[in-house]
Design a protein around this motif. Sequence first.
Motif, short mmCIF file in Angstrom:
data_model
loop_
_atom_site.label_atom_id
_atom_site.label_comp_id
_atom_site.label_asym_id
_atom_site.label_seq_id
_atom_site.Cartn_x
_atom_site.Cartn_y
_atom_site.Cartn_z
N GLN A 31 -18.76 -4.70 -33.20
CA GLN A 31 -19.63 -3.90 -34.05
C GLN A 31 -20.92 -4.65 -34.35
O GLN A 31 -20.91 -5.86 -34.53
N SER A 32 -22.01 -3.94 -34.42
CA SER A 32 -23.29 -4.56 -34.75
C SER A 32 -23.66 -4.18 -36.17
O SER A 32 -22.99 -3.39 -36.82
N ASP A 33 -24.76 -4.73 -36.65
CA ASP A 33 -25.23 -4.41 -37.99
C ASP A 33 -26.17 -3.21 -37.98
O ASP A 33 -26.94 -3.01 -38.89
N GLN A 34 -26.11 -2.41 -36.92
CA GLN A 34 -26.89 -1.19 -36.77
C GLN A 34 -28.37 -1.44 -36.53
O GLN A 34 -29.16 -0.53 -36.59
N THR A 35 -28.79 -2.67 -36.32
CA THR A 35 -30.17 -2.94 -35.94
C THR A 35 -30.14 -3.48 -34.52
O THR A 35 -29.42 -4.42 -34.22
N TYR A 36 -30.89 -2.87 -33.68
CA TYR A 36 -30.88 -3.23 -32.27
C TYR A 36 -32.30 -3.12 -31.78
O TYR A 36 -32.79 -2.04 -31.49
N GLY A 37 -32.99 -4.23 -31.74
CA GLY A 37 -34.40 -4.23 -31.39
C GLY A 37 -34.65 -4.27 -29.90
O GLY A 37 -33.73 -4.23 -29.08
N SER A 38 -35.93 -4.37 -29.55
CA SER A 38 -36.31 -4.31 -28.14
C SER A 38 -35.81 -5.51 -27.32
O SER A 38 -35.50 -5.31 -26.14
N PRO A 39 -35.70 -6.74 -27.86
CA PRO A 39 -35.21 -7.82 -27.01
C PRO A 39 -33.79 -7.57 -26.46
O PRO A 39 -33.59 -7.62 -25.25
N PRO A 40 -32.80 -7.24 -27.31
CA PRO A 40 -31.48 -6.99 -26.73
C PRO A 40 -31.42 -5.72 -25.89
O PRO A 40 -30.69 -5.66 -24.90
N VAL A 41 -32.21 -4.71 -26.25
CA VAL A 41 -32.21 -3.48 -25.45
C VAL A 41 -32.75 -3.78 -24.05
O VAL A 41 -32.18 -3.36 -23.05
N TRP A 48 -27.99 -3.75 -16.72
CA TRP A 48 -27.50 -2.52 -16.12
C TRP A 48 -28.29 -2.13 -14.87
O TRP A 48 -28.10 -1.06 -14.32
N GLY A 49 -29.20 -3.01 -14.44
CA GLY A 49 -29.93 -2.77 -13.20
C GLY A 49 -31.24 -2.01 -13.35
O GLY A 49 -31.81 -1.56 -12.37
N HIS A 50 -31.73 -1.86 -14.57
CA HIS A 50 -33.00 -1.17 -14.82
C HIS A 50 -34.01 -2.21 -15.30
O HIS A 50 -34.00 -2.60 -16.46
N GLU A 51 -34.85 -2.65 -14.40
CA GLU A 51 -35.86 -3.66 -14.76
C GLU A 51 -36.94 -3.04 -15.62
O GLU A 51 -37.61 -2.10 -15.22
N CYS A 52 -37.08 -3.56 -16.83
CA CYS A 52 -38.15 -3.12 -17.71
C CYS A 52 -38.40 -4.24 -18.72
O CYS A 52 -37.48 -4.89 -19.18
N GLY A 53 -39.66 -4.46 -19.02
CA GLY A 53 -40.04 -5.53 -19.91
C GLY A 53 -39.80 -5.19 -21.38
O GLY A 53 -39.69 -4.02 -21.76
N GLU A 54 -39.73 -6.23 -22.19
CA GLU A 54 -39.49 -6.06 -23.62
C GLU A 54 -40.58 -5.25 -24.30
O GLU A 54 -40.31 -4.43 -25.17
N ASN A 55 -41.84 -5.48 -23.89
CA ASN A 55 -42.94 -4.73 -24.51
C ASN A 55 -42.86 -3.24 -24.20
O ASN A 55 -43.15 -2.40 -25.06
N ARG A 56 -42.46 -2.91 -22.99
CA ARG A 56 -42.30 -1.49 -22.63
C ARG A 56 -41.20 -0.86 -23.47
O ARG A 56 -41.34 0.25 -23.99
N ALA A 58 -40.15 -1.84 -26.39
CA ALA A 58 -40.63 -1.74 -27.77
C ALA A 58 -41.54 -0.53 -27.93
O ALA A 58 -41.42 0.22 -28.91
N ARG A 59 -42.43 -0.31 -26.95
CA ARG A 59 -43.34 0.83 -27.02
C ARG A 59 -42.58 2.15 -26.96
O ARG A 59 -42.84 3.08 -27.73
N LEU A 60 -41.60 2.24 -26.07
CA LEU A 60 -40.81 3.46 -25.95
C LEU A 60 -39.96 3.70 -27.19
O LEU A 60 -39.79 4.84 -27.63
N ARG A 62 -40.73 2.72 -30.25
CA ARG A 62 -41.66 3.19 -31.29
C ARG A 62 -42.00 4.65 -31.08
O ARG A 62 -42.01 5.45 -32.03
N ALA A 63 -42.26 5.04 -29.83
CA ALA A 63 -42.63 6.42 -29.53
C ALA A 63 -41.49 7.38 -29.85
O ALA A 63 -41.72 8.51 -30.27
N ALA A 64 -40.25 6.91 -29.70
CA ALA A 64 -39.09 7.75 -29.99
C ALA A 64 -38.67 7.68 -31.45
O ALA A 64 -37.74 8.36 -31.86
N GLY A 65 -39.37 6.87 -32.22
CA GLY A 65 -39.03 6.75 -33.64
C GLY A 65 -37.86 5.84 -33.90
O GLY A 65 -37.25 5.89 -34.96
N ILE A 66 -37.51 5.01 -32.93
CA ILE A 66 -36.39 4.07 -33.09
C ILE A 66 -36.99 2.72 -33.45
O ILE A 66 -37.44 1.97 -32.58
#
Length: 94
Positions: A31-41, A48-56, A58-60, A62-66
């Motif tokens: 179980q987590s503390d319900q906070t899951y920021g862009s670095p672990p995501v 999982w095989g989807h290359e994407c940077g931390e800044n991307r 974080a931007r996505l 923010r855009a989704a309201g997460i």
Amino acid sequence: AAHRGVWQTRQMCEALEVSRAGFYEWMKRPQSDQTYGSPPVSRDMTAWGHECGENRVARLMRAAGIVAPNLLDRQFEASAPMGCFDNTSPRAQT
């Protein structure tokens, strides 16, 4: 998982369109503390095989309201500029 006493696992899995095996695997995760920021995501996405940077990520997020809450109540607004920095002079030769 919080609704297991309200609805049967089979009903929840059908409503969410997930397999019961997948649900039980999810239940085994720590179980987590319900906070899951862009670095672990971004690390998980890479794992999982989807290359994407931390800044991307974080931007996505923010855009989704997460966004993670500001638990430390840190103030990110500057009250005044830090000062004037002159970078026009040539560097000293060493």
